[in-house]
Structures are given as C-alpha cells and as structure tokens.
Design a protein around this motif. Sequence first.
Motif, short mmCIF file in Angstrom:
data_model
loop_
_atom_site.label_atom_id
_atom_site.label_comp_id
_atom_site.label_asym_id
_atom_site.label_seq_id
_atom_site.Cartn_x
_atom_site.Cartn_y
_atom_site.Cartn_z
N ARG A 140 0.83 -1.21 0.00
CA ARG A 140 0.00 0.00 0.00
C ARG A 140 0.87 1.26 0.00
NH1 ARG A 140 -3.41 -3.01 3.54
NH2 ARG A 140 -2.56 -1.97 5.40
N SER A 141 1.97 1.24 0.77
CA SER A 141 2.88 2.38 0.78
C SER A 141 3.46 2.66 -0.60
CB SER A 141 4.03 2.14 1.78
OG SER A 141 3.57 2.12 3.10
N CYS A 142 3.79 1.60 -1.31
CA CYS A 142 4.36 1.76 -2.65
C CYS A 142 3.35 2.41 -3.59
CB CYS A 142 4.78 0.39 -3.20
SG CYS A 142 6.22 -0.33 -2.39
N VAL A 143 2.12 1.93 -3.57
CA VAL A 143 1.10 2.47 -4.46
C VAL A 143 0.74 3.91 -4.06
CG1 VAL A 143 -1.28 2.19 -5.26
CG2 VAL A 143 0.20 0.19 -5.02
N ARG A 144 0.66 4.16 -2.76
CA ARG A 144 0.32 5.49 -2.27
C ARG A 144 1.36 6.53 -2.68
NH1 ARG A 144 0.07 5.39 3.89
NH2 ARG A 144 2.32 5.60 3.64
N PHE A 243 11.44 -16.64 -10.53
CA PHE A 243 11.04 -15.28 -10.15
C PHE A 243 9.75 -14.89 -10.86
CE2 PHE A 243 15.64 -15.61 -9.84
CZ PHE A 243 15.83 -15.28 -8.50
N LEU A 244 9.06 -13.97 -10.22
CA LEU A 244 7.82 -13.40 -10.77
C LEU A 244 7.97 -11.89 -10.74
CD1 LEU A 244 4.73 -14.02 -11.53
CD2 LEU A 244 4.29 -13.37 -9.15
N VAL A 245 7.75 -11.26 -11.88
CA VAL A 245 7.87 -9.80 -11.97
C VAL A 245 6.54 -9.25 -12.48
CG1 VAL A 245 9.25 -7.87 -12.80
CG2 VAL A 245 10.30 -10.14 -12.58
N VAL A 246 6.01 -8.25 -11.79
CA VAL A 246 4.69 -7.71 -12.09
C VAL A 246 4.79 -6.21 -12.30
CG1 VAL A 246 2.33 -7.40 -11.21
CG2 VAL A 246 3.58 -9.51 -10.69
N ALA A 247 4.14 -5.73 -13.34
CA ALA A 247 4.03 -4.29 -13.60
C ALA A 247 2.56 -3.89 -13.59
CB ALA A 247 4.66 -3.95 -14.94
N ALA A 248 2.29 -2.77 -12.92
CA ALA A 248 0.92 -2.25 -12.85
C ALA A 248 0.99 -0.73 -12.81
CB ALA A 248 0.21 -2.80 -11.61
N ASP A 249 -0.12 -0.10 -13.14
CA ASP A 249 -0.22 1.36 -13.08
C ASP A 249 -1.15 1.75 -11.94
OD1 ASP A 249 1.46 1.58 -15.24
OD2 ASP A 249 -0.16 1.83 -16.69
N ALA A 250 -0.75 2.80 -11.21
CA ALA A 250 -1.54 3.28 -10.09
C ALA A 250 -2.85 3.88 -10.58
CB ALA A 250 -0.76 4.33 -9.31
N PRO A 251 -3.89 3.86 -9.73
CA PRO A 251 -5.16 4.47 -10.14
C PRO A 251 -5.04 5.98 -10.31
CG PRO A 251 -5.21 3.83 -7.81
CD PRO A 251 -3.94 3.26 -8.39
#
Length: 251
Positions: A140-144, A243-251
């Motif tokens: 949550r800190s990362c996304v915030r 390994f698992l690598v995930v990319a996402a965009d914040a709202p």
Amino acid sequence: MTSSWTNEAAIRQRDATATREAMEATSEDGDFAKRHLVNPVLERLLGDVHGRRVLDAGCGNGYFSRMLARRGARVVGVEPTGSMTAFAREREVRERLGITYVRADLARLPEDTGPARGPFDAVVSSMVFMAIPDWRPAMRSCVRALRPGGRFVFAVVHPAFEGLRAEWREHGEYRVRRYLEEYEIPGPVACDFHRPLSAYLNELASLGCRLREVVEPGLDPVVSEGARDAVPGLDGYVHLPNFLVVAADAP
C-alpha cells in the motif's frame, strides 16, 4: 501477518546477517540471478527513467538504485536495515549519483517521510514482499507514493517454484508438496514467507491498480551452459521460473 514473526524481528535478522563481503560482491548489479533474470525485466518494465523520480522500495545495498541513477533517474532508496543503508550511503558519498537513502520500514512509511514523500513517477520493489511478514501495508505504501497513473513494478521469488535450484540439483525436477497456505521458508541468511501468487495479485487489484504485465523469466540456455559447472542446478532456471515480476499502473 505470517506466524509469530513481526517486521521488526525480520529486519533485525537481516541486519545481523548482512556481511560487508556479501554487499560488496553484489554492489554493482546483484547476484547471478538478479543479473540475468530479474534486472533486465525490471528495466524493461520501468521504461525510460531519464529525468523521472523513482522510489526504490526496499533497496538493500542500493545496487539497483545506482543502476537507475546511471540511466538518469532521480532516485530515493528506502531500506529498513542499518547495515545496508550505511553501505548504500557510503557508496553515494564516493560516486555522487544524486541518490537519497532513507532508513524506514515500508510497512510503516508515513506520507510525510522527508525525501520519500510522493508523488513518484515510478516505484520499484525487488525481492522485498516475500521477505516481509506484514507485507500488505508495504505494498500500500508503494502504491500510495505514486502519482496517478504512475508505474509500479515488483519482483518476488515465484511462489510456485521456491528453492528451484536446490530441488533441480537434487531431483532433476521441481517438487512441491503444499502451495495454498502461508508458511515460513528458513534460509541461510534470513527467513522468507510463502504466499500463493493470488495473494499478491489480489492485493494489487484491491488497491485499484491496473495490471500491465506479468513476467516469469527463464534463463537463456547459452548462459546456463556457460555457468553450469560453477552453479549446480542452474538448468532449472531454463525450464521453470524462479522469479515473478509484475508491472501495474496506479489508479
């Protein structure tokens, strides 16, 4: 939370086992697996970072922060262990790449933590969440910390293939007996924590992030062939993703 572990206990354990020799050995681009499997994917998913403000969340000895800074990013690294923060700051004094290092627990990162205050154009967290007992507040800190639409990229040990190299070395295949529950994974340096893949992706969705790409990198067979004698069990990385690598965009 996993078992009776607290973030404070996990941080103390990693701080106590972080040696100067190990930090020096991985100070340029990490270890073999990071160099060949994780770093190239992180860099691709982050894209052009020149001039962008990037938070390296759980930066360890700062090697990836330095890689980003050399590509023109304005980097802030957050790390909870005193030994690794001190090492990263020492390297910054020598190299003067413009990186600011903050010692803090990601799970308890206040919004007004000086240089670590958002918004950031991108946040990267490599090999961190599976090492944190109380990992959801850290995510949550990362996304915030992101600006709206900012890029969030994280890497963890793949929950389906933990201990891949050791299993491959012993059996010539990967064997797993349990997957769905959470449990501790004792290691030579510190304890990690198993959670199913769905836990990470569902938390990401609950934070309103838009999933962009999931990568399960495999090792180039040519690289494996060249290092096979020095690193037993390396063929496992060719056939299965550690390994698992995930990319996402914040709202």
